[in-house]
Design a protein around this motif. Structure first.
Motif, PDB file in Angstrom:
ATOM      1  N   ARG A  72      34.191  43.776  63.284  1.00 13.04           N
ATOM      2  CA  ARG A  72      34.817  44.427  62.126  1.00 13.04           C
ATOM      3  C   ARG A  72      35.550  43.394  61.269  1.00 13.04           C
ATOM      4  N   THR A  73      36.230  42.460  61.895  1.00  9.25           N
ATOM      5  CA  THR A  73      36.913  41.398  61.155  1.00  9.25           C
ATOM      6  C   THR A  73      35.916  40.585  60.341  1.00  9.25           C
ATOM      7  N   PHE A  74      34.774  40.284  60.938  1.00  7.77           N
ATOM      8  CA  PHE A  74      33.725  39.546  60.247  1.00  7.77           C
ATOM      9  C   PHE A  74      33.199  40.337  59.046  1.00  7.77           C
ATOM     10  N   ILE A  75      32.997  41.639  59.214  1.00  9.58           N
ATOM     11  CA  ILE A  75      32.496  42.486  58.133  1.00  9.58           C
ATOM     12  C   ILE A  75      33.520  42.573  57.001  1.00  9.58           C
ATOM     13  N   VAL A  76      34.783  42.743  57.345  1.00 11.17           N
ATOM     14  CA  VAL A  76      35.836  42.798  56.321  1.00 11.17           C
ATOM     15  C   VAL A  76      35.888  41.480  55.555  1.00 11.17           C
ATOM     16  N   SER A  77      35.787  40.367  56.260  1.00 13.09           N
ATOM     17  CA  SER A  77      35.779  39.050  55.609  1.00 13.09           C
ATOM     18  C   SER A  77      34.586  38.918  54.665  1.00 13.09           C
ATOM     19  N   THR A  78      33.437  39.416  55.087  1.00 12.74           N
ATOM     20  CA  THR A  78      32.245  39.372  54.249  1.00 12.74           C
ATOM     21  C   THR A  78      32.430  40.230  53.000  1.00 12.74           C
ATOM     22  N   CYS A  79      33.056  41.373  53.148  1.00 13.72           N
ATOM     23  CA  CYS A  79      33.332  42.231  51.987  1.00 13.72           C
ATOM     24  C   CYS A  79      34.261  41.534  50.999  1.00 13.72           C
ATOM     25  N   VAL A  80      35.279  40.878  51.500  1.00 11.67           N
ATOM     26  CA  VAL A  80      36.204  40.139  50.630  1.00 11.67           C
ATOM     27  C   VAL A  80      35.456  39.019  49.902  1.00 11.67           C
ATOM     28  N   LEU A  81      34.594  38.329  50.621  1.00 19.56           N
ATOM     29  CA  LEU A  81      33.794  37.267  50.004  1.00 19.56           C
ATOM     30  C   LEU A  81      32.892  37.829  48.916  1.00 19.56           C
ATOM     31  N   TYR A  82      32.216  38.934  49.190  1.00 20.03           N
ATOM     32  CA  TYR A  82      31.351  39.554  48.184  1.00 20.03           C
ATOM     33  C   TYR A  82      32.155  40.025  46.981  1.00 20.03           C
ATOM     34  N   LEU A  83      33.339  40.567  47.211  1.00 24.23           N
ATOM     35  CA  LEU A  83      34.193  40.992  46.101  1.00 24.23           C
ATOM     36  C   LEU A  83      34.542  39.797  45.228  1.00 24.23           C
ATOM     37  N   THR A  84      34.832  38.669  45.844  1.00 22.22           N
ATOM     38  CA  THR A  84      35.117  37.440  45.105  1.00 22.22           C
ATOM     39  C   THR A  84      33.907  37.004  44.282  1.00 22.22           C
ATOM     40  N   VAL A  85      32.723  37.085  44.877  1.00 19.78           N
ATOM     41  CA  VAL A  85      31.493  36.716  44.167  1.00 19.78           C
ATOM     42  C   VAL A  85      31.274  37.645  42.984  1.00 19.78           C
ATOM     43  N   LEU A  86      31.512  38.936  43.157  1.00 16.68           N
ATOM     44  CA  LEU A  86      31.334  39.875  42.051  1.00 16.68           C
ATOM     45  C   LEU A  86      32.340  39.629  40.926  1.00 16.68           C
ATOM     46  N   VAL A  87      33.562  39.260  41.279  1.00 20.05           N
ATOM     47  CA  VAL A  87      34.541  38.898  40.246  1.00 20.05           C
ATOM     48  C   VAL A  87      34.061  37.659  39.497  1.00 20.05           C
ATOM     49  N   TYR A  88      33.517  36.685  40.217  1.00 18.24           N
ATOM     50  CA  TYR A  88      32.943  35.490  39.590  1.00 18.24           C
ATOM     51  C   TYR A  88      31.820  35.879  38.624  1.00 18.24           C
ATOM     52  N   HIS A  89      30.971  36.807  39.039  1.00 22.39           N
ATOM     53  CA  HIS A  89      29.906  37.280  38.157  1.00 22.39           C
ATOM     54  C   HIS A  89      30.482  37.894  36.883  1.00 22.39           C
ATOM     55  N   MET A  90      31.514  38.685  37.031  1.00 21.84           N
ATOM     56  CA  MET A  90      32.120  39.317  35.857  1.00 21.84           C
ATOM     57  C   MET A  90      32.679  38.269  34.893  1.00 21.84           C
ATOM     58  N   VAL A  91      33.262  37.206  35.433  1.00 24.46           N
ATOM     59  CA  VAL A  91      33.809  36.141  34.583  1.00 24.46           C
ATOM     60  C   VAL A  91      32.696  35.485  33.784  1.00 24.46           C
ATOM     61  N   TRP A  92      31.579  35.101  34.428  1.00 21.08           N
ATOM     62  CA  TRP A  92      30.535  34.428  33.657  1.00 21.08           C
ATOM     63  C   TRP A  92      29.808  35.386  32.721  1.00 21.08           C
ATOM     64  N   ILE A  93      29.764  36.677  33.049  1.00 12.18           N
ATOM     65  CA  ILE A  93      29.156  37.635  32.130  1.00 12.18           C
ATOM     66  C   ILE A  93      30.013  37.742  30.874  1.00 12.18           C
ATOM     67  N   ILE A  94      31.309  37.811  31.037  1.00 13.51           N
ATOM     68  CA  ILE A  94      32.213  37.839  29.874  1.00 13.51           C
ATOM     69  C   ILE A  94      32.036  36.565  29.051  1.00 13.51           C
ATOM     70  N   LEU A  95      31.988  35.421  29.719  1.00 19.44           N
ATOM     71  CA  LEU A  95      31.781  34.148  29.004  1.00 19.44           C
ATOM     72  C   LEU A  95      30.423  34.132  28.297  1.00 19.44           C
ATOM     73  N   TYR A  96      29.394  34.656  28.962  1.00 17.52           N
ATOM     74  CA  TYR A  96      28.046  34.697  28.384  1.00 17.52           C
ATOM     75  C   TYR A  96      28.029  35.498  27.093  1.00 17.52           C
ATOM     76  N   PHE A  97      28.612  36.694  27.128  1.00 16.98           N
ATOM     77  CA  PHE A  97      28.609  37.535  25.932  1.00 16.98           C
ATOM     78  C   PHE A  97      29.531  36.992  24.845  1.00 16.98           C
ATOM     79  N   ASN A  98      30.598  36.308  25.214  1.00 19.10           N
ATOM     80  CA  ASN A  98      31.478  35.707  24.209  1.00 19.10           C
ATOM     81  C   ASN A  98      30.839  34.510  23.526  1.00 19.10           C
ATOM     82  N   THR A  99      30.000  33.760  24.232  1.00 22.74           N
ATOM     83  CA  THR A  99      29.374  32.577  23.629  1.00 22.74           C
ATOM     84  C   THR A  99      28.080  32.912  22.895  1.00 22.74           C
ATOM     85  N   SER A 100      27.472  34.061  23.175  1.00 25.54           N
ATOM     86  CA  SER A 100      26.198  34.392  22.518  1.00 25.54           C
ATOM     87  C   SER A 100      26.399  35.175  21.229  1.00 25.54           C
ATOM     88  N   THR A 101      27.630  35.460  20.823  1.00 32.03           N
ATOM     89  CA  THR A 101      27.861  36.164  19.562  1.00 32.03           C
ATOM     90  C   THR A 101      28.193  35.221  18.449  1.00 32.03           C
TER      91      THR A 101
END
Length: 99
Positions: free
Chosen positions: A70-99
């Motif tokens: 369970r500890t391993f799964i929770v850690s993996t979820c936290v890691l995935y949440l971090t990756v998804l936040v990273y995705h959101m940052v570059w998506i915002i940057l992508y749309f800001n630079t393409s306009t």
């Protein structure tokens, strides 16, 4: 169970966003193993991102997740949440630079 479902959702979302980012030329895959898999086939990439969490869901039904697993799964979820936040940052940057 909720953690396993989150991993399935996060894995699928990560795969789609990664595909979009690489196809648009805005990002590169940071994981060398996944980069190699993507070079072979996007199908393999999607299969891994979806099949592994499905296997975890299957294991959950056989034996509920307790202790260090369970500890391993929770850690993996936290890691995935971090990756998804990273995705959101570059998506915002992508749309800001393409306009």
């Amino acid at each position: 169970m909720k953690l396993c479902l989150f991993l399935l959702f996060a894995g699928a979302l990560d795969a789609v966003l990664t595909h979009f980012g690489i196809a648009s030329g805005f990002v590169e895959e940071g994981n060398p193993i996944m980069k190699h898999i993507i070079e072979k086939s996007w199908s393999y990439f999607y299969m891994i991102k979806i099949v592994l969490p499905l296997l975890l869901l299957g294991l959950f039904y056989i034996r509920p997740l307790k202790g260090w697993i369970r500890t391993f799964i929770v850690s993996t979820c936290v890691l995935y949440l971090t990756v998804l936040v990273y995705h959101m940052v570059w998506i915002i940057l992508y749309f800001n630079t393409s306009t």
